[in-house]
Enzyme design. Structure first.
Site, mmCIF file in Angstrom:
data_model
loop_
_atom_site.group_PDB
_atom_site.id
_atom_site.type_symbol
_atom_site.label_atom_id
_atom_site.label_comp_id
_atom_site.label_asym_id
_atom_site.label_seq_id
_atom_site.Cartn_x
_atom_site.Cartn_y
_atom_site.Cartn_z
ATOM 1 N NE ARG A 338 -9.035 -13.017 28.319
ATOM 2 C CZ ARG A 338 -9.535 -14.268 28.225
ATOM 3 N NH1 ARG A 338 -10.320 -14.751 29.179
ATOM 4 N NH2 ARG A 338 -9.250 -15.007 27.187
ATOM 5 N N GLY A 406 -13.688 -23.369 24.758
ATOM 6 C CA GLY A 406 -13.503 -24.468 23.802
ATOM 7 C C GLY A 406 -14.329 -24.286 22.549
ATOM 8 C CD GLU A 429 -2.268 -2.967 -0.805
ATOM 9 O OE1 GLU A 429 -2.870 -3.902 -1.328
ATOM 10 O OE2 GLU A 429 -1.465 -2.244 -1.422
ATOM 11 C CG ASP A 431 6.074 -6.789 7.268
ATOM 12 O OD1 ASP A 431 5.712 -7.884 7.689
ATOM 13 O OD2 ASP A 431 6.809 -5.999 7.916
HETATM 14 C C1 LIG Z 1 -14.524 -14.192 5.080
HETATM 15 C C2 LIG Z 1 -13.873 -12.859 4.810
HETATM 16 C C3 LIG Z 1 -14.434 -12.272 3.614
HETATM 17 C C4 LIG Z 1 -14.059 -11.271 2.930
HETATM 18 C C5 LIG Z 1 -12.791 -10.535 2.974
HETATM 19 C C6 LIG Z 1 -12.797 -9.948 1.640
HETATM 20 C C7 LIG Z 1 -11.825 -9.542 0.995
HETATM 21 C C8 LIG Z 1 -10.460 -9.323 1.468
HETATM 22 C C9 LIG Z 1 -10.292 -7.863 1.284
HETATM 23 C C10 LIG Z 1 -9.360 -7.286 0.864
HETATM 24 C C11 LIG Z 1 -8.151 -7.913 0.448
HETATM 25 C C12 LIG Z 1 -7.413 -6.766 0.047
HETATM 26 C C13 LIG Z 1 -6.239 -6.811 -0.371
HETATM 27 C C14 LIG Z 1 -5.394 -7.967 -0.516
HETATM 28 C C15 LIG Z 1 -4.605 -7.662 -1.726
HETATM 29 C C16 LIG Z 1 -3.225 -7.320 -1.423
HETATM 30 C C17 LIG Z 1 -2.540 -6.674 -2.309
HETATM 31 C C18 LIG Z 1 -1.119 -6.379 -2.115
HETATM 32 O O1 LIG Z 1 -0.504 -6.762 -1.170
HETATM 33 S S1 LIG Z 1 -0.406 -5.446 -3.343
HETATM 34 C C19 LIG Z 1 1.295 -5.315 -2.932
HETATM 35 C C20 LIG Z 1 1.505 -4.389 -1.769
HETATM 36 N N1 LIG Z 1 2.902 -4.167 -1.591
HETATM 37 C C21 LIG Z 1 3.364 -3.330 -0.706
HETATM 38 O O2 LIG Z 1 2.618 -2.732 0.048
HETATM 39 C C22 LIG Z 1 4.838 -3.108 -0.718
HETATM 40 C C23 LIG Z 1 5.319 -2.315 0.453
HETATM 41 N N2 LIG Z 1 6.483 -1.520 0.082
HETATM 42 C C24 LIG Z 1 6.397 -0.200 -0.222
HETATM 43 O O3 LIG Z 1 5.336 0.391 -0.228
HETATM 44 C C25 LIG Z 1 7.688 0.496 -0.547
HETATM 45 O O4 LIG Z 1 8.626 -0.361 -1.051
HETATM 46 C C26 LIG Z 1 8.277 1.215 0.694
HETATM 47 C C27 LIG Z 1 7.360 2.369 1.053
HETATM 48 C C28 LIG Z 1 8.422 0.288 1.863
HETATM 49 C C29 LIG Z 1 9.683 1.751 0.354
HETATM 50 O O5 LIG Z 1 9.634 2.360 -0.872
HETATM 51 P P1 LIG Z 1 10.928 3.045 -1.555
HETATM 52 O O6 LIG Z 1 10.563 3.503 -2.914
HETATM 53 O O7 LIG Z 1 12.092 2.155 -1.429
HETATM 54 O O8 LIG Z 1 11.014 4.303 -0.738
HETATM 55 P P2 LIG Z 1 11.839 4.860 0.451
HETATM 56 O O9 LIG Z 1 11.617 4.122 1.705
HETATM 57 O O10 LIG Z 1 13.261 5.074 0.044
HETATM 58 O O11 LIG Z 1 11.111 6.222 0.491
HETATM 59 C C30 LIG Z 1 11.291 7.257 -0.472
HETATM 60 C C31 LIG Z 1 10.322 8.371 -0.163
HETATM 61 O O12 LIG Z 1 9.039 8.000 -0.626
HETATM 62 C C32 LIG Z 1 8.090 8.131 0.419
HETATM 63 N N3 LIG Z 1 7.022 7.158 0.170
HETATM 64 C C33 LIG Z 1 7.120 5.829 0.201
HETATM 65 N N4 LIG Z 1 5.927 5.290 -0.102
HETATM 66 C C34 LIG Z 1 5.086 6.305 -0.345
HETATM 67 C C35 LIG Z 1 3.712 6.377 -0.699
HETATM 68 N N5 LIG Z 1 2.982 5.279 -0.855
HETATM 69 N N6 LIG Z 1 3.164 7.573 -0.856
HETATM 70 C C36 LIG Z 1 3.884 8.698 -0.687
HETATM 71 N N7 LIG Z 1 5.201 8.701 -0.342
HETATM 72 C C37 LIG Z 1 5.780 7.515 -0.170
HETATM 73 C C38 LIG Z 1 8.880 7.853 1.662
HETATM 74 O O13 LIG Z 1 8.238 8.357 2.788
HETATM 75 C C39 LIG Z 1 10.165 8.574 1.332
HETATM 76 O O14 LIG Z 1 9.947 9.949 1.558
HETATM 77 P P3 LIG Z 1 11.149 10.868 2.035
HETATM 78 O O15 LIG Z 1 12.230 10.744 1.014
HETATM 79 O O16 LIG Z 1 11.582 10.329 3.358
HETATM 80 O O17 LIG Z 1 10.544 12.207 2.126
HETATM 81 C C1 LIG Z 2 -3.050 -13.095 1.284
HETATM 82 C C2 LIG Z 2 -2.112 -12.239 0.504
HETATM 83 C C3 LIG Z 2 -2.583 -11.575 -0.612
HETATM 84 C C4 LIG Z 2 -1.715 -10.816 -1.388
HETATM 85 N N1 LIG Z 2 -2.180 -10.216 -2.516
HETATM 86 C C5 LIG Z 2 -1.310 -9.546 -3.323
HETATM 87 C C6 LIG Z 2 -1.759 -8.967 -4.558
HETATM 88 O O1 LIG Z 2 -2.935 -9.028 -4.911
HETATM 89 N N2 LIG Z 2 -0.846 -8.356 -5.338
HETATM 90 C C7 LIG Z 2 0.460 -8.244 -4.999
HETATM 91 O O2 LIG Z 2 1.240 -7.679 -5.767
HETATM 92 N N3 LIG Z 2 0.909 -8.761 -3.827
HETATM 93 C C8 LIG Z 2 0.062 -9.407 -2.988
HETATM 94 N N4 LIG Z 2 0.506 -9.936 -1.805
HETATM 95 C C9 LIG Z 2 1.914 -9.793 -1.437
HETATM 96 C C10 LIG Z 2 2.139 -8.850 -0.277
HETATM 97 O O3 LIG Z 2 1.942 -7.534 -0.656
HETATM 98 C C11 LIG Z 2 3.543 -9.060 0.278
HETATM 99 O O4 LIG Z 2 3.610 -10.366 0.796
HETATM 100 C C12 LIG Z 2 3.839 -8.039 1.338
HETATM 101 O O5 LIG Z 2 4.029 -6.774 0.777
HETATM 102 C C13 LIG Z 2 5.074 -8.418 2.192
HETATM 103 O O6 LIG Z 2 6.177 -8.588 1.413
HETATM 104 P P1 LIG Z 2 7.094 -9.897 1.483
HETATM 105 O O7 LIG Z 2 6.220 -11.071 1.329
HETATM 106 O O8 LIG Z 2 8.193 -9.663 0.531
HETATM 107 O O9 LIG Z 2 7.653 -9.924 2.952
HETATM 108 P P2 LIG Z 2 9.170 -9.735 3.389
HETATM 109 O O10 LIG Z 2 9.570 -8.325 3.132
HETATM 110 O O11 LIG Z 2 10.012 -10.784 2.831
HETATM 111 O O12 LIG Z 2 9.001 -9.927 4.959
HETATM 112 C C14 LIG Z 2 9.644 -10.948 5.719
HETATM 113 C C15 LIG Z 2 10.062 -10.370 7.077
HETATM 114 O O13 LIG Z 2 11.089 -9.415 6.884
HETATM 115 C C16 LIG Z 2 10.775 -8.225 7.591
HETATM 116 N N5 LIG Z 2 11.335 -7.088 6.844
HETATM 117 C C17 LIG Z 2 11.329 -6.874 5.501
HETATM 118 N N6 LIG Z 2 11.935 -5.705 5.202
HETATM 119 C C18 LIG Z 2 12.324 -5.157 6.361
HETATM 120 C C19 LIG Z 2 13.001 -3.950 6.709
HETATM 121 N N7 LIG Z 2 13.361 -3.059 5.795
HETATM 122 N N8 LIG Z 2 13.238 -3.719 8.010
HETATM 123 C C20 LIG Z 2 12.853 -4.602 8.959
HETATM 124 N N9 LIG Z 2 12.205 -5.748 8.685
HETATM 125 C C21 LIG Z 2 11.944 -6.029 7.412
HETATM 126 C C22 LIG Z 2 9.265 -8.189 7.648
HETATM 127 O O14 LIG Z 2 8.817 -7.417 8.766
HETATM 128 C C23 LIG Z 2 8.936 -9.663 7.825
HETATM 129 O O15 LIG Z 2 9.023 -9.976 9.194
HETATM 130 C C24 LIG Z 2 -0.345 -10.694 -1.017
HETATM 131 C C25 LIG Z 2 0.108 -11.342 0.136
HETATM 132 C C26 LIG Z 2 -0.753 -12.112 0.891
HETATM 133 C C27 LIG Z 2 -0.235 -12.812 2.108
#
Ligand SMILES: CC/C=C\C/C=C\C/C=C\C/C=C\CC/C=C/C(=O)SCCNC(=O)CCNC(=O)[C@H](O)C(C)(C)COP(=O)(O)OP(=O)(O)OC[C@H]1O[C@@H](n2cnc3c(N)ncnc32)[C@H](O)[C@@H]1OP(=O)(O)O
Ligand SMILES: Cc1cc2nc3c(=O)[nH]c(=O)nc-3n(C[C@H](O)[C@H](O)[C@H](O)COP(=O)(O)OP(=O)(O)OC[C@H]3O[C@@H](n4cnc5c(N)ncnc54)[C@H](O)[C@@H]3O)c2cc1C
Length: 669
Positions: A338, A406, A429, A431
């Site tokens: 494991r 535990g 960043e 899902d």
């Molecule tokens: C004790 C512990 C101590 C310490 C720990 C310390 C710190 C913690 C550390 C770090 C914490 C860090 C971070 C937390 C902060 C979090 C921040 C966030 O979450 S920010 C928000 C993030 N949000 C997302 O990620 C959203 C996800 N969704 C998407 O990216 C897009 O919507 C998605 C790609 C799913 C779809 O995009 P859409 O425009 O609808 O495109 P579509 O699917 O139609 O594709 C079109 C075309 O574009 C291409 N493509 C999509 N994305 C990209 C890209 N990024 N770059 C290049 N190309 C891209 C896609 O492939 C498609 O191409 P084709 O047309 O098929 O060729």
């Molecule tokens: C701790 C934490 C820190 C964050 N920090 C930031 C930040 O600094 N800035 C910021 O902008 N955002 C931040 N976020 C937001 C984060 O980026 C989003 O929560 C993340 O991108 C997921 O999106 P959602 O919450 O809309 O999930 P949803 O898309 O609603 O997901 C719900 C469920 O639906 C499913 N699902 C969704 N779409 C599809 C699909 N097309 N096909 C199949 N299944 C699907 C997912 O797999 C999941 O099971 C943070 C989130 C967390 C938890």
């Protein structure tokens, strides 16, 4: 020198003496260079020796106390960075070892990169120096209450008003409230806000804008802005140190030049102009952060594994014959089967993270030269590796908790908090499922282009070998044959390609591509995972081709690489069998070889986790102590709990005493 913060006796000395390799040289292989070992070590010790950075009672603090403690630590860290004139590399490491999520992570990790990546030179000149001096604090406000994954579905609007040369930023619905951004709730003065750009009556989709949120004089929200924290999150301590926030705009005006204009611009007259670059570059900050998250996965996983390995060497259960010594739980084959794959995974993620960093830098250089050809692969690799490594790491931390029995469930083991802090990496960043579907989309496109004779390159180059890989049969005959890298690579390539081709064929039978993709999405996920696992295995083998110095280091890494690959083969045996890549007999031989490899790791296990070079402060675990003096530490830790401040608990008079003193009016007996 080993990473001890204190302690006189080394209870793990016997374990350390059985190692067959040079631990210091392994530290270099792990960290990447001797310089990296030195600077990591120096920053980790700087943090460990500073009382402000103590975190042993963190899980017992209330949310308000924890948040204030985070502000204090961040300010103190900044003070030390300035006083000691630390370099950017040193400062980043210092913050890492402070080990408490807070607004600074988003300020440096997303706000600054977003401006650097999407701002014009002029905008960078204006905003970056202020951010570098902490005259402003920024966050990344993309996700909304109603939409996170679907970025194109965001509702916040930024409507250009040519009369005043301003954008009017507005939240038209409840679901358009920004929701989740870290640092937004209480700390940030500014945000990069993603909103639909509307000008001359037309919606041009999502763009980034710099918006000031709070007064730089008294920190109060600016007019038209509603701000707050979104509430407590999973676990004690953990990510609750972060002020994930909510933000609403009521027709807030910002100057036109606060639209990030590197990729597209709005002119003084309100004309929208898009530069000749792919619009996906708008997602650049996410690609950057996903790449760093892969490196963080190896950090979190190695930390959990270090705790579980050391404790498993100390913990003894059963096996005592007539008063003889009991068995260390690390000697149980089940414990090894494991734990050792997780140890191997930590090394595998470390090396693939190193490679991904290189890929990212390479792609950035190409983008600068207006070569966008590698962008789709960079997106697929960052999305896929982020997804696979974070899911596996979250599962692995939980497995390490169970491996510690535990005591692993106690906060003082460090594992519950590590899990709680880490598990949202599967969601933020991007899902993990959503990201894997992006990889699958890329794979389906690559497969469809094979027919037209286009040669795939980079991580999909193996698909060009389709004639061979679709029909090859593994030549493995003995367990030892599985130690041949070519034998492993061949079956991983064949499995990934066959799964992708099967999906593509099944999609083509559907009424439309879209329906087929949706119907097949569970299979597509597995296909994407197979492709990503192939990348990780391949990059581990490539690492072994490099110049690895130090007695026995390469041999240990070879063992770990083989364990990583054969463990995956064993775990996903169904894929390998159903695609006809191997026979059941060959699957059994792989498992036999795995058992032999575990036996080789056993005497080296403690030294292999020592090579991570973590201080006791960073590990923050009584079970993972360097000196192995676990029981006195566990015992002492218990008395620190606020419940033990009094012998008689609060509530005794009101709720226990009356119960114990009640006169029974009825009895069932
Ligand atoms: C004790 C512990 C101590 C310490 C720990 C310390 C710190 C913690 C550390 C770090 C914490 C860090 C971070 C937390 C902060 C979090 C921040 C966030 O979450 S920010 C928000 C993030 N949000 C997302 O990620 C959203 C996800 N969704 C998407 O990216 C897009 O919507 C998605 C790609 C799913 C779809 O995009 P859409 O425009 O609808 O495109 P579509 O699917 O139609 O594709 C079109 C075309 O574009 C291409 N493509 C999509 N994305 C990209 C890209 N990024 N770059 C290049 N190309 C891209 C896609 O492939 C498609 O191409 P084709 O047309 O098929 O060729
Ligand atoms: C701790 C934490 C820190 C964050 N920090 C930031 C930040 O600094 N800035 C910021 O902008 N955002 C931040 N976020 C937001 C984060 O980026 C989003 O929560 C993340 O991108 C997921 O999106 P959602 O919450 O809309 O999930 P949803 O898309 O609603 O997901 C719900 C469920 O639906 C499913 N699902 C969704 N779409 C599809 C699909 N097309 N096909 C199949 N299944 C699907 C997912 O797999 C999941 O099971 C943070 C989130 C967390 C938890």
């Amino acid at each position: 020198m080993a990473a001890v913060d204190g302690g006189e006796v080394d209870h793990l000395a016997g374990e350390r003496a059985t190692a067959h390799f040079d631990v210091d040289a392994m530290k270099v292989a792990w960290a990447g260079s001797r310089h990296a070992v030195e600077v990591n070590d120096r920053m980790a010790r700087l943090v460990a020796s500073d009382p402000v950075f103590r975190k042993d009672t963190r899980t017992m603090l209330s949310r308000k106390e924890l948040f204030k403690d985070t502000l204090k630590k961040a300010a103190h860290a900044w003070k030390r960075i300035v006083e000691l004139r630390l370099t950017e590399e040193e400062a980043n490491l210092l913050r890492l070892y402070v080990d408490q999520p807070g607004y600074v992570d988003l300020h440096w990790g997303m706000f600054v990169p977003a401006i650097k990546g999407q701002g014009t030179e002029e905008q960078q000149k204006k905003w970056v120096p202020m951010a570098y001096k902490f005259q402003i604090i920024g966050c990344y406000a993309q996700t909304e209450l109603g939409h996170g994954s679907n970025v194109q579905g965001l509702e916040t609007t930024a409507t250009f008003d040519p009369n005043t040369d301003e954008f009017v930023v507005h939240s038209p619905t409840l679901t358009s409230s920004k929701w989740w951004p870290g640092g937004l709730g209480k700390a940030s003065t500014h945000a990069v806000v993603y909103a639909r750009l509307i000008t001359q009556g037309k919606d041009y989709g999502i763009h980034g804008f710099i918006v000031q949120l709070r007064s730089l004089d008294d920190h109060s929200p600016l007019p038209g802005i509603t701000l707050g924290d979104i509430g407590g999150k999973f676990g004690s301590g953990a990510y609750n140190s972060m002020d994930n926030g909510v933000l609403r705009f009521d027709h807030v005006r910002i100057p036109r030049d606060q639209m990030l204009m590197r990729l597209s611009q709005v002119t003084r007259e309100g004309k929208y102009v898009h530069s000749d670059v792919p619009k996906q570059l708008l997602y650049g900050t996410m690609v950057y952060v996903r790449q760093t998250i892969v490196a963080d996965a190896s950090k979190a996983l190695s930390r959990a594994v270090c705790i579980a390995v050391r404790y498993s060497a100390i913990r003894k259960q059963f096996g005592s014959q007539a008063g003889g010594p009991e068995t260390q739980v690390l000697n149980y084959k089940t414990q090894q089967s494991r734990l050792f794959p997780l140890l191997a995974s930590a090394y595998a993620y470390r090396f693939v993270g190193e490679w991904l960093k290189w890929l990212y830098t390479d792609v950035m250089q190409k983008l600068e030269a207006k070569d966008y050809s590698t962008l789709p692969e960079a997106h697929a690799c960052t999305a896929g590796l982020k997804s696979v490594t974070t899911s596996a790491t979250a599962d692995a931390i939980e497995e390490c908790r169970k491996l510690c029995g535990g005591h692993g469930y106690l906060n003082s083991s460090g594992l519950p908090e590590l899990f709680a802090v880490y598990v949202p990496a599967c969601t933020y960043e991007g899902d993990n499922v959503v990201l894997l579907l992006q990889v699958a989309r890329f794979l389906m496109k690559t497969v469809s282009q094979l027919a037209s004779g286009k040669q795939p390159v980079g991580t999909t180059a193996y698909m060009g070998n389709i004639q061979y890989l679709m029909q090859c049969k593994s030549a493995v005959n003995t367990a030892g044959d599985w130690l041949n890298p070519a034998a492993i690579k061949e079956v991983f390539e064949a499995r990934a390609l066959r799964m992708a081709v099967n999906c593509a064929q099944n999609i083509s039978k559907a009424p439309s591509q879209e329906e087929g993709f949706s119907e097949l999405s569970p299979d597509l996920l597995e296909s994407a995972v197979a492709h990503v696992q192939l990348i990780i295995v391949t990059k581990f083998f490539e690492k072994l081709q490099q110049d690895i110095i130090g007695h026995g280091v390469k041999e240990q890494l070879q063992n770990l690489c083989n364990i990583y690959a054969l463990f995956l083969l064993h775990k996903h045996l169904g894929d390998f069998l159903s695609t006809g890549c191997i026979t059941p007999k060959q699957g059994a031989l792989a498992n036999e070889q795995l058992g032999r490899l575990y036996a080789q790791v056993r005497p080296n296990a403690v030294a292999l986790v020592d090579a991570f070079d973590y201080t006791d402060h960073y590990l923050s675990s009584v079970l993972g102590r360097y000196d192995g003096d676990v029981y006195p530490a566990l015992y002492a830790e218990a008395w620190k709990d606020p419940l033990n401040e009094t012998v008689i608990p609060d509530g005794y008079q009101e709720h226990l005493r009356p119960l114990l003193k009640q006169q029974l009016k009825f009895s069932r007996l």
